[in-house]
Write a protein that holds these residues in place. Structure first.
Motif, short mmCIF file in Angstrom:
data_model
loop_
_atom_site.label_atom_id
_atom_site.label_comp_id
_atom_site.label_asym_id
_atom_site.label_seq_id
_atom_site.Cartn_x
_atom_site.Cartn_y
_atom_site.Cartn_z
N GLU A 197 -7.98 2.66 0.87
CA GLU A 197 -8.24 2.12 2.21
C GLU A 197 -7.86 3.17 3.24
O GLU A 197 -6.72 3.65 3.24
N PRO A 198 -8.77 3.53 4.15
CA PRO A 198 -8.58 4.72 5.00
C PRO A 198 -7.81 4.51 6.31
O PRO A 198 -7.78 5.40 7.15
N PHE A 199 -7.17 3.36 6.51
CA PHE A 199 -6.51 3.11 7.78
C PHE A 199 -5.30 4.03 8.00
O PHE A 199 -4.64 4.45 7.07
N PHE A 200 -5.00 4.31 9.28
CA PHE A 200 -3.84 5.11 9.65
C PHE A 200 -3.61 4.95 11.15
O PHE A 200 -4.43 4.36 11.87
N VAL A 201 -2.49 5.48 11.65
CA VAL A 201 -2.22 5.51 13.09
C VAL A 201 -1.89 6.95 13.48
O VAL A 201 -1.60 7.79 12.63
N HIS B 294 -2.80 15.97 10.42
CA HIS B 294 -1.79 16.26 9.41
C HIS B 294 -0.95 15.01 9.14
O HIS B 294 -0.52 14.33 10.08
N TYR B 295 -0.72 14.72 7.89
CA TYR B 295 0.10 13.59 7.51
C TYR B 295 1.56 13.90 7.84
O TYR B 295 2.08 14.94 7.47
N VAL B 296 2.23 12.99 8.58
CA VAL B 296 3.62 13.23 8.97
C VAL B 296 4.59 12.19 8.41
O VAL B 296 5.81 12.36 8.51
N GLY B 297 4.08 11.14 7.80
CA GLY B 297 4.96 10.11 7.25
C GLY B 297 4.30 8.74 7.34
O GLY B 297 3.07 8.63 7.43
N TYR B 298 5.11 7.71 7.36
CA TYR B 298 4.56 6.35 7.42
C TYR B 298 5.51 5.44 8.20
O TYR B 298 6.71 5.70 8.32
N TYR B 299 4.93 4.38 8.74
CA TYR B 299 5.72 3.31 9.37
C TYR B 299 5.83 2.16 8.38
O TYR B 299 4.87 1.84 7.67
N GLU B 300 7.00 1.54 8.36
CA GLU B 300 7.18 0.31 7.60
C GLU B 300 7.19 -0.85 8.59
O GLU B 300 7.80 -0.77 9.66
N LEU B 301 6.54 -1.95 8.23
CA LEU B 301 6.42 -3.09 9.13
C LEU B 301 7.78 -3.62 9.56
O LEU B 301 7.99 -3.94 10.74
N HIS C 295 0.86 -1.18 0.00
CA HIS C 295 0.00 0.00 0.00
C HIS C 295 0.90 1.23 0.00
O HIS C 295 2.09 1.14 0.27
N PHE C 296 0.27 2.40 -0.27
CA PHE C 296 1.00 3.64 -0.07
C PHE C 296 0.01 4.78 0.10
O PHE C 296 -1.04 4.80 -0.57
N PRO C 297 0.32 5.73 1.01
CA PRO C 297 -0.62 6.82 1.31
C PRO C 297 -0.82 7.78 0.14
O PRO C 297 0.11 8.06 -0.63
N GLY D 26 -1.62 -5.59 11.22
CA GLY D 26 -2.22 -6.91 11.09
C GLY D 26 -3.63 -6.89 10.53
O GLY D 26 -3.97 -7.69 9.66
N LYS D 27 -4.45 -5.96 11.01
CA LYS D 27 -5.85 -5.90 10.56
C LYS D 27 -5.96 -5.55 9.08
O LYS D 27 -6.92 -5.95 8.41
N ASN D 28 -5.00 -4.77 8.58
CA ASN D 28 -5.10 -4.29 7.20
C ASN D 28 -4.16 -5.01 6.24
O ASN D 28 -4.09 -4.66 5.06
N HIS D 29 -3.44 -6.01 6.73
CA HIS D 29 -2.55 -6.82 5.89
C HIS D 29 -1.65 -5.94 5.03
O HIS D 29 -1.51 -6.14 3.82
#
Length: 219
Positions: A70-74, A103-110, A35-37, A88-91
């Motif tokens: 897909e609208p998931f985020f943390v 505000h979007y600040v970045g992303y986590y990689e698993l 995925h990617f935001p 896990g929930k969003n595979h």
């Protein structure tokens, strides 16, 4: 220990909703992300799924397929266990991060979050793993803790590793204490020991009896 927010990544900029499908397809060909935001006017609107792109018209824009995002985020203030739950929930192997003002600040990689997990005492500290099983209605986390500590053990962590409508399986990591004493106390409280242990006198005794019986029968 490193703060989880230190793992927020911005190596790749978020995808703009006005980018063409072809450009985004090229992006995913050069990465391994699932995925990617996606941002629209700087606002996070969801994550595009790599597998979905194969069915999109390459001449159109991401905005034409907003309904598939897909609208998931943390949040930046979420603890690492909650972050892992979102993965896990969003595979997904990517989870967008928003601050308290959305505000979007970045992303986590698993892969990076798993490195954070490996820094926890549950993984990093030396100790022994015990896996126990019991009927769902009978188990108690406080009882498990009491069993470990009453045998001079120190609990490094525990989690539910499996469960169904009838039974639950708990993985426990302990340090200090006598492992065999802890194991036998679990048995006295009617916990089934799933893991195998060299220090388990009960199992060793059964094995010795079995070996003796085999020897006797072969005379």
């Amino acid at each position: 220990m490193t703060a989880i927010t230190d793992y927020i990544n911005n190596d790749f900029r978020a995808i703009d909703s006005q980018e063409t499908i072809l450009a985004v397809q090229d992006f995913f060909m050069d990465t391994t992300f699932s995925h990617f935001p996606v941002l629209e006017n700087g606002i996070y609107i969801g994550s595009v799924v790599a597998d979905d792109l194969e069915t999109f018209d390459s001449d159109k824009k991401i905005s034409d397929y907003k309904y598939t995002l897909e609208p998931f985020f943390v949040r930046t203030n979420m603890i690492w266990l909650d972050v892992l739950e979102v993965f896990g929930k969003n595979h997904s192997d990517i989870v967008p991060v928003l601050d308290e003002n959305n505000h979007y600040v970045g992303y986590y990689e698993l892969a990076e979050i798993m490195k954070f997990f490996h820094e926890t005492p549950f993984i990093k500290e030396a100790g022994g793993i015990i896996i126990v099983k019991k009927p769902l209605i009978d188990y108690s986390m406080s009882q498990i803790t009491q069993i470990v500590e009453s045998n001079n053990g120190k609990l490094l962590g525990l989690f539910v590793s499996d469960s169904n409508t009838e039974t639950i399986e708990i993985t426990i990591k302990v340090t200090l204490g006598i492992m065999n004493d802890i194991i036998q106390t679990f048995r006295r409280y009617n916990y089934e020991i799933i893991s195998e242990h060299e220090e388990d006198n009960y199992i060793n005794s059964l094995k010795e009896r079995s070996d003796y019986l085999d020897k006797y029968l072969n005379i």
